[in-house]
Design a protein around this motif. Structure first.
Motif: not given
Length: 399
Positions: A122-128, A288-302
Motif C-alpha cells: 500500500n505505501h508503494g502504491r501511494g508513492v507511485a 502483509a502490511g504489518l510484516a515488518c520486524g524492526e520498529p520505527n524509532p519515531l513511532g516506538w517513542t510515541v
C-alpha cells in the motif's frame, strides 16, 4: 453462542507516561490535512457506526474508519507518501507547503526525479501515485512473497516494481543502498539514524485520517472514544495517529491498544522488554502490511509513552475480523477490509467468543460504556486471498 480460543497475548505498557510528542500534534495534523484537502478528489473516508455489533459485543459503540475509500487506492498509505513528497519538493525548490499544487510543482521541476521506496504493497502504491501526479518516476521494491496483485497495482501506476528474495527490513536496506548509488530520493515510512525527516512527514500525513475521525465523532455527538485499536507494522501509522489523538484528548483519557501479528510482533516484544526489539527472518503472516520486524524509532517513542497495551495475535484473528466486517449484523454497514485492516475488529470478535471473555474484556477495560475506534487501513488489496478467507474459510477460528 459459539466459544473458541484464538491466541491473544496482551502486554501492559509499563513505560506509559502520557508524554505528548511535539512532532505529532493537532497543529501538525491540521497542516497535513490542509494539504490533502487541496488534492483533487479529496473527501473524508467514512466513519462507520456498527451499532448492532456493539450491542452483541457488549460495548457502547464500535466505530470503524474505512480507509478502503481513500482516493480510489483502497488504502490509507497515500496520505503519508504524498505529504512527504510534497514537503521534500517544497524544501528542494524553496516553496511553502501551504502554496503547494501538483500542477505548479510539476512545472517547477527542472529535471526528472526518481522516488524509491520499499513496501508491502500500500505505501508503494501511494508513492507511485504521487510520482505519477507529478510526472516523475518511482521505483518500488517489495519483499519476497508479495502478492502479484499488489505488484500489478504499482505497475499500473507507471512505476517500476521489483520483488526481492529478502524480507521487508533487508529490502529496506537494499533500497537505501541502491538509491544512494543512483541519486534517488528515498521515501520510506521507517526511520533510523540520519533518516528521520521524511518518516516524520509520512507519519504526520497519516494523522489526517485521525483528524477526520475526530471531526466525524463530534458530528455524531461523541465527545471522545474511550478506546482506540491501532495495528502496527513498523509503528508509523500507529505512532502518527496516537500522537495526534493523545494531543487532542490527553493520553491518560485514551485506552490505546496496539495490535500485531505474532509472526512480526516487534512492537509487542519491545513493549515486553521495555526497549526496541527487532524480529528477524521470514515473517509469513497473512497481514502483509504489518510484516515488518524492526520498529520505527519515531513511532516506538510515541507508542512507548502513550499506548496502554500491546497485543500479539495469530493470523486467524485478522481472518475473523475480515469475515465479521464483510458480513454485518442487521443494518450495520458492510466493510470490505483486508488482512491488515481487519485485525483490530478481529481482536474484539476473538475476545467476545473466547472462553475467558469477561476476564479479557476486563483486562482491556471494555464495558457497556466503551466507545471503540478502529481503523480499517485497507480494503481487499489482494482480492484472491480476500476471497480465500471470506468465501472459502481460510485461517479458520476452529480446527
Amino acid at each position: 453462542m459459539s466459544v473458541f480460543s484464538l491466541k491473544l497475548a496482551i502486554e501492559q505498557n509499563r513505560l506509559f507516561n502520557g508524554e505528548i510528542s511535539p512532532q505529532f500534534t493537532s497543529e501538525q495534523t491540521r497542516k497535513a490535512r490542509a494539504f490533502h484537502q487541496k488534492i483533487a478528489g479529496y473527501q473524508p473516508t467514512p466513519l462507520c457506526d456498527l451499532s448492532e455489533l456493539a450491542n452483541l459485543f457488549g460495548v457502547g459503540k464500535i466505530l470503524v474508519k474505512d480507509e478502503s475509500q481513500r482516493f480510489g487506492l483502497n488504502a490509507f498509505k497515500m496520505l503519508g507518501g504524498t505529504y512527504a513528497i510534497a514537503q521534500l519538493l517544497c524544501e528542494k525548490y524553496q516553496m511553502d507547503i501551504n502554496d503547494f499544487s501538483f500542477e505548479k510543482i510539476k512545472n517547477t521541476i527542472k529535471e526528472k526525479m526518481t522516488f524509491a521506496t520499499t513496501t508491502d504493497g500500500n505505501h508503494g502504491r501511494g508513492v507511485a501515485w504521487a510520482a505519477r501526479q507529478l510526472g516523475q518516476h518511482a521505483v518500488v521494491y517489495m519483499p519476497k512473497g508479495s502478492a502479484q496483485e499488489r505488484v500489478d497495482h504499482i505497475l499500473n501506476l507507471g512505476a517500476e516494481c521489483i520483488v526481492t528474495d529478502m524480507n521487508y527490513d533487508d529490502t529496506v536496506r537494499m533500497t537505501m543502498k541502491i538509491a544512494k548509488e543512483r541519486g534517488w530520493e528515498v521515501v520510506q515510512d521507517t526511520a533510523w539514524e540520519g533518516y528521520t525527516k521524511i518518516p516524520t512527514w509520512i507519519m504526520q500525513g497519516y494523522s489526517t485520517l485521525a483528524d477526520e475521525a475526530v471531526e466525524q465523532m463530534k458530528e455524531l455527538g461523541i465527545k471522545r472514544p474511550t478506546h482506540v485499536f491501532l495495528q502496527a507494522g513498523v509503528g508509523a501509522m500507529a505512532g502518527g495517529v496516537l500522537g495526534y489523538l493523545a494531543d487532542v484528548y490527553g493520553a491518560q483519557n485514551l485506552h490505546c491498544v496496539v495490535v500485531e501479528p505474532e509472526l512480526a510482533d516487534c512492537i509487542y516484544r519491545s513493549g515486553v522488554k521495555g526497549e526496541m526489539v527487532n524480529v528477524g527472518g521470514d515473517m509469513p503472516t497473512i497481514m502483509a502490511g504489518l510484516a515488518c520486524g524492526e520498529p520505527n524509532p519515531l513511532g516506538w517513542t510515541v507508542l512507548r509513552n502513550c499506548a496502554t497495551q500491546f497485543i500479539s495475535c495469530q493470523d486467524s484473528v485478522a481472518a475473523l475480523g475480515m469475515r465479521v466486517l464483510g458480513n454485518p449484523l442487521g443494518a450495520d454497514p458492510r466493510i470490505i477490509s483486508g488482512e491488515s485492516g481487519a485485525v483490530g475488529l478481529g481482536v474484539l470478535a476473538a475476545v467476545h467468543y473466547h472462553p475467558q471473555r469477561e476476564t479479557l474484556k476486563a483486562k482491556l477495560g471494555l464495558n457497556h460504556d466503551s466507545v471503540v475506534l478502529l481503523i480499517s487501513t485497507e480494503g481487499d488489496t489482494d482480492v484472491k486471498h480476500y476471497r480465500e478467507v471470506v468465501w472459502e474459510g481460510a485461517h479458520p477460528t476452529t480446527a
